[in-house]
Write an enzyme that holds these catalytic residues in place. Structure first.
Site, PDB file in Angstrom:
ATOM      1  N   HIS A  59      -4.268  -8.673   3.142  1.00  0.00           N
ATOM      2  CA  HIS A  59      -3.459  -8.327   1.977  1.00  0.00           C
ATOM      3  C   HIS A  59      -2.039  -8.819   2.235  1.00  0.00           C
ATOM      4  CE1 HIS A  59      -6.137  -4.781   0.441  1.00  0.00           C
ATOM      5  NE2 HIS A  59      -6.844  -5.839   0.775  1.00  0.00           N
TER       6      HIS A  59
ATOM      7  N   GLU B  97       0.786  -7.364   2.039  1.00  0.00           N
ATOM      8  CA  GLU B  97       1.609  -6.446   2.832  1.00  0.00           C
ATOM      9  C   GLU B  97       1.295  -6.557   4.320  1.00  0.00           C
ATOM     10  OE1 GLU B  97       0.368  -4.048  -0.920  1.00  0.00           O
ATOM     11  OE2 GLU B  97      -0.402  -5.736   0.252  1.00  0.00           O
TER      12      GLU B  97
ATOM     13  N   CYS C 111      -2.285  -0.388  -1.393  1.00  0.00           N
ATOM     14  CA  CYS C 111      -3.489   0.421  -1.183  1.00  0.00           C
ATOM     15  C   CYS C 111      -3.278   1.317   0.047  1.00  0.00           C
ATOM     16  CB  CYS C 111      -4.706  -0.487  -0.992  1.00  0.00           C
ATOM     17  SG  CYS C 111      -4.707  -1.391   0.580  1.00  0.00           S
TER      18      CYS C 111
ATOM     19  N   CYS D 115      -2.744  -0.623   3.376  1.00  0.00           N
ATOM     20  CA  CYS D 115      -1.403  -1.192   3.522  1.00  0.00           C
ATOM     21  C   CYS D 115      -0.349  -0.113   3.711  1.00  0.00           C
ATOM     22  CB  CYS D 115      -1.093  -2.077   2.324  1.00  0.00           C
ATOM     23  SG  CYS D 115      -2.157  -3.548   2.277  1.00  0.00           S
TER      24      CYS D 115
END
Length: 151
Positions: free
Chosen positions: A55, A57, A85, A88
């Site tokens: 992801h 992040e 999410c 993260c």
């Protein structure tokens, strides 16, 4: 904050646009140090990297930690186009990020207040200041346009 979070989010949007251009879900992230200088930038890449943890992040946190030579990022601000999410948010908490700035909320996966509130959970020993809704309409439209084009 001694710097403009709207400018920081503009940089995250650029990263999200890069993700969309390669067929990834358009999420972008940047990390700024205490002075507001960007020390990391990334976009979603789980398809390209064949990595479910890739992801925006997570990739930005890894990059910032490498630049600072420290797995902790005190005083840093993470700006991301969509509410992170829980994976993260967990990583940001472990990294001791000071502030999270995000664009659009994510009612299905959000870990910073929409579905879960890991940033402010009193049971945890670190809390992250959350600044939601920065350039929200722009971030939401980027995500919606991406999914419209795939239907």
């Amino acid at each position: 904050m001694t710097f403009d979070v709207y400018d920081l989010m503009a940089e995250a949007v650029k990263e999200a646009e890069k993700a969309a251009s390669i067929g990834e879900v358009p999420v972008g992230a940047v990390i700024a140090d205490e002075a507001g200088s960007i020390i990391a930038r990334a976009h979603n890449s789980p398809i390209a990297l064949e990595d479910p943890t890739a992801h925006a992040e997570i990739l930005a946190l890894r990059q910032a930690a490498g630049k600072l030579h420290n797995y902790r990022l005190p005083g840093c601000t993470l700006a991301v186009t969509i509410e992170p999410c829980i994976m993260c948010m967990g990583a940001a908490l472990h990294a001791r990020v000071e502030r999270l700035v995000y664009g659009a909320p994510d009612p299905k996966w959000g870990g910073a207040g929409s579905l879960y509130d890991l940033a402010g959970d009193p049971r945890l020993n670190h809390h992250i200041e959350v600044v939601p809704g920065v350039r929200e309409a722009e971030c939401r439209e980027l995500m919606q346009a991406f999914f419209r084009s795939r239907r």
